[in-house]
Design a protein around this motif. Structure first.
Motif, PDB file in Angstrom:
ATOM      1  N   VAL A 117       9.017  10.709   0.311  1.00 47.32           N
ATOM      2  CA  VAL A 117       8.501   9.432   0.181  1.00 47.32           C
ATOM      3  C   VAL A 117       7.008   9.506  -0.161  1.00 47.32           C
ATOM      4  N   LEU A 118       6.703   8.471  -0.899  1.00 43.69           N
ATOM      5  CA  LEU A 118       5.181   8.417  -1.392  1.00 43.69           C
ATOM      6  C   LEU A 118       4.451   7.265  -0.866  1.00 43.69           C
ATOM      7  N   VAL A 119       3.555   7.389  -0.076  1.00 39.78           N
ATOM      8  CA  VAL A 119       2.838   6.464   0.761  1.00 39.78           C
ATOM      9  C   VAL A 119       1.615   6.140   0.233  1.00 39.78           C
ATOM     10  N   VAL A 120       1.004   4.931   0.049  1.00 38.27           N
ATOM     11  CA  VAL A 120      -0.174   4.462  -0.326  1.00 38.27           C
ATOM     12  C   VAL A 120      -0.663   3.744   0.820  1.00 38.27           C
ATOM     13  N   TRP A 121      -2.153   4.399   1.290  1.00 42.65           N
ATOM     14  CA  TRP A 121      -2.459   3.727   2.334  1.00 42.65           C
ATOM     15  C   TRP A 121      -4.230   3.683   2.241  1.00 42.65           C
ATOM     16  N   GLN A 122      -4.849   3.094   3.471  1.00 45.77           N
ATOM     17  CA  GLN A 122      -6.142   3.274   3.526  1.00 45.77           C
ATOM     18  C   GLN A 122      -6.317   2.974   5.088  1.00 45.77           C
ATOM     19  N   VAL A 123      -7.711   3.378   5.302  1.00 43.13           N
ATOM     20  CA  VAL A 123      -8.271   3.282   6.656  1.00 43.13           C
ATOM     21  C   VAL A 123      -8.842   1.757   6.903  1.00 43.13           C
ATOM     22  N   LYS A 124      -8.258   0.968   7.237  1.00 46.97           N
ATOM     23  CA  LYS A 124      -8.920  -0.589   7.113  1.00 46.97           C
ATOM     24  C   LYS A 124      -9.900  -0.679   8.592  1.00 46.97           C
ATOM     25  N   ASP A 125      -9.733  -0.147   9.501  1.00 50.15           N
ATOM     26  CA  ASP A 125     -10.484  -0.037  10.641  1.00 50.15           C
ATOM     27  C   ASP A 125     -10.807   1.171  11.308  1.00 50.15           C
ATOM     28  N   ALA A 126     -12.095   1.832  10.843  1.00 48.50           N
ATOM     29  CA  ALA A 126     -12.617   3.036  11.123  1.00 48.50           C
ATOM     30  C   ALA A 126     -12.840   3.633  12.621  1.00 48.50           C
ATOM     31  N   ALA A 127     -12.944   2.548  13.510  1.00 45.32           N
ATOM     32  CA  ALA A 127     -13.096   2.701  15.002  1.00 45.32           C
ATOM     33  C   ALA A 127     -11.922   3.145  15.388  1.00 45.32           C
ATOM     34  N   ARG A 128     -10.567   2.387  15.154  1.00 44.11           N
ATOM     35  CA  ARG A 128      -9.638   2.504  15.904  1.00 44.11           C
ATOM     36  C   ARG A 128      -8.978   3.736  15.169  1.00 44.11           C
ATOM     37  N   ALA A 129      -9.168   4.283  13.759  1.00 40.90           N
ATOM     38  CA  ALA A 129      -8.551   5.293  13.101  1.00 40.90           C
ATOM     39  C   ALA A 129      -9.189   6.584  13.982  1.00 40.90           C
ATOM     40  N   LEU A 130     -10.444   6.604  14.257  1.00 40.36           N
ATOM     41  CA  LEU A 130     -11.068   7.819  14.941  1.00 40.36           C
ATOM     42  C   LEU A 130     -10.800   7.842  16.232  1.00 40.36           C
ATOM     43  N   GLU A 156      -4.008   0.787   7.091  1.00 37.72           N
ATOM     44  CA  GLU A 156      -3.215  -0.405   6.205  1.00 37.72           C
ATOM     45  C   GLU A 156      -2.280   0.202   5.340  1.00 37.72           C
ATOM     46  N   VAL A 157      -1.062  -0.003   5.235  1.00 40.49           N
ATOM     47  CA  VAL A 157      -0.161   0.654   4.403  1.00 40.49           C
ATOM     48  C   VAL A 157       0.330  -0.385   3.306  1.00 40.49           C
ATOM     49  N   PHE A 158      -0.065   0.105   2.042  1.00 37.30           N
ATOM     50  CA  PHE A 158       0.268  -1.082   1.075  1.00 37.30           C
ATOM     51  C   PHE A 158       1.583  -0.813   0.630  1.00 37.30           C
ATOM     52  N   SER A 159       2.067   0.495   0.396  1.00 36.93           N
ATOM     53  CA  SER A 159       3.525   0.769  -0.056  1.00 36.93           C
ATOM     54  C   SER A 159       4.088   1.968   0.289  1.00 36.93           C
ATOM     55  N   ALA A 160       5.529   2.056   0.553  1.00 33.13           N
ATOM     56  CA  ALA A 160       6.014   3.248   0.761  1.00 33.13           C
ATOM     57  C   ALA A 160       7.296   3.521  -0.038  1.00 33.13           C
ATOM     58  N   ARG A 161       7.295   4.301  -0.961  1.00 32.50           N
ATOM     59  CA  ARG A 161       8.458   4.165  -1.783  1.00 32.50           C
ATOM     60  C   ARG A 161       9.080   5.526  -1.672  1.00 32.50           C
ATOM     61  N   PRO A 162      10.445   5.505  -1.986  1.00 33.96           N
ATOM     62  CA  PRO A 162      10.991   6.929  -1.822  1.00 33.96           C
ATOM     63  C   PRO A 162      11.358   7.354  -3.361  1.00 33.96           C
ATOM     64  N   THR A 163      10.697   8.556  -3.450  1.00 36.63           N
ATOM     65  CA  THR A 163      10.869   9.191  -4.716  1.00 36.63           C
ATOM     66  C   THR A 163      12.051   9.863  -5.194  1.00 36.63           C
TER      67      THR A 163
END
Length: 415
Positions: free
Chosen positions: A253-266, A330-337
């Motif tokens: 699986v190929l996942v495109v993601w980003q940390v949207k909330d730095a406080a919760r992520a850490l 925040e997950v933008f996409s998750a595609r099975p490669t």
């Protein structure tokens, strides 16, 4: 005036409280409603053995009260108790009703509002640098005015000589204060980079996040932790999963993601990247188990399979985004490669797939041959070229079918 009764019944029903009278046959209490009477009170007997907590009516203190009125009051008390019982009974659809073991169902977890990312205390580093320079300049001027600057430095800077008078107490305090201010200002200078954020905490409490770039000043008393907030992608290793038919698969699986909330992520989890990897594996196993990897049945076009990468990717992305939202990802996409069979079953599934393809090919060829034979026989008959009875028609159809099928098979093998 009391209702007369049989002396035998009176003797049989007499108790320590006095004689018991049956209710009138026409009242609402029924033929078995009895009344216990003494010198002062009249109490319905059915109320003495009720387990209901409803408030009982006060007994009538009139000695000559009729049994019919007492029985009717007993019936009304029963109706009121039944009504109260129905009111107290919980509705089956009530979500707040406790479960069988007496505990309420657990509520879904909610993220702490205090951990939501907010702007932290920070300012431009140039202001801090200016304050540090002013503090150092003031301390240097006081030291020079007290004559404590060495002669070599004054000669190098072309400064006039000052008598060596030293510093009084308030001047020393000002010099120390200026030095502390300069150290405090210079100690908070840092460099903000594009695509990263600082998470600030003071004495274990979250104080905010800083996403500024360039020269930034942050209080040196605060604990700073940097987190990458750029758009990132992660390609998983081949993960083990099973499809709807229980066949073992290997999925990438190929996942495109980003940390949207730095406080919760850490602060919510120890390692948000490890959390994302584990959620990808769990969500992939859950989504893949809903569909078969391939469909060997007809019609195959109407059966959804894992070969539909777009539909499977949409399901993976939506489920993974819901799971990772609580930790600020925040997950933008998750595609099975890649979706392939496990090495243990790959050979058997390949034979099954080839057999299905061969059966489909044979069915297509046979359908085309039958269409050609039908068209040939129909055209020969309609144009009057031949006159055939049932036996001759069957023989001609058989010969044409064999000839056309052999020709089609040879043509396909040649290509």
């Amino acid at each position: 005036m009391p209702v007369p009764e049989d002396p035998k019944d009176t003797e049989r029903r007499k108790g320590p409280e006095g004689p018991a009278e049956p209710a009138a046959p026409g009242d609402g209490a029924g033929p078995r409603a009895l009344v216990v009477r003494n010198r002062h009170d009249s109490i319905p007997m059915d109320l003495l053995f009720r387990g209901d907590t409803a408030e009982l009516p006060k007994p009538t203190k009139t000695p000559g009260a009729s049994a019919a009125s007492v029985a009717s009051s007993s019936a009304s008390a029963q109706a009121g108790a039944t009504k109260n019982t129905k009111k107290k009974r919980a509705h089956p659809d009530d979500r707040t009703a406790p479960v069988k073991d007496g505990r309420k169902p657990p509520a879904p977890p909610r993220p702490d509002r205090e951990l939501a990312e907010r702007r932290g205390p920070a300012c431009s580093g140039w202001w801090a640098l200016l304050v540090a320079l002013l503090a150092l300049g003031g301390a240097a001027w006081l030291i020079w005015s007290g004559g404590l600057v060495p002669a070599r430095i004054t000669d190098f800077l072309a400064l006039p000589e000052r008598p060596r008078n030293g510093l009084v107490a308030w001047q020393r305090a000002v010099v120390v204060g200026c030095g502390a201010v300069a150290l405090f200002a210079l100690g908070g200078l840092t460099r903000g980079r594009v695509g990263s954020a600082w998470t600030l905490s003071l004495f274990g409490r979250y104080r905010g996040s800083v996403r500024r770039t360039g020269l930034v000043w942050i209080s040196p008393l605060m604990l700073r932790r940097r987190v990458d907030v750029r758009l990132r992608h992660w390609r998983s290793e081949p993960m083990t999963a099973v499809d709807a038919e229980g066949i073992e698969l290997r999925v990438v699986v190929l996942v495109v993601w980003q940390v949207k909330d730095a406080a919760r992520a850490l602060l919510t989890v120890d390692d948000h990247q490890a959390y994302l990897r584990e959620q990808v594996e769990a969500v992939t196993a859950r989504v893949v188990s809903r569909l078969p990897a391939d469909s060997f049945r007809e019609p195959a076009d109407d059966v959804p399979t894992l070969r539909d990468a777009e539909a499977v990717g949409d399901a993976l992305g939506a489920t993974l985004a819901a799971e990772c939202r609580a930790v600020g990802i925040e997950v933008f996409s998750a595609r099975p490669t890649r979706v392939e069979y496990a090495p243990e079953v790959a050979a058997a599934m390949q034979r099954r797939q080839l057999a299905a393809i061969d059966a489909k090919h044979r069915d297509t060829v046979l359908t085309s041959v039958l269409d050609a034979v039908d068209d040939t026989v129909r055209r020969l008959t309609e144009r009057g070229l031949v006159t055939l009875d049932d036996y001759e028609r069957k023989a001609l159809v058989k010969d044409l079918t064999v000839a056309f099928y052999t020709a089609r098979g040879s043509a396909v093998d040649t290509h």
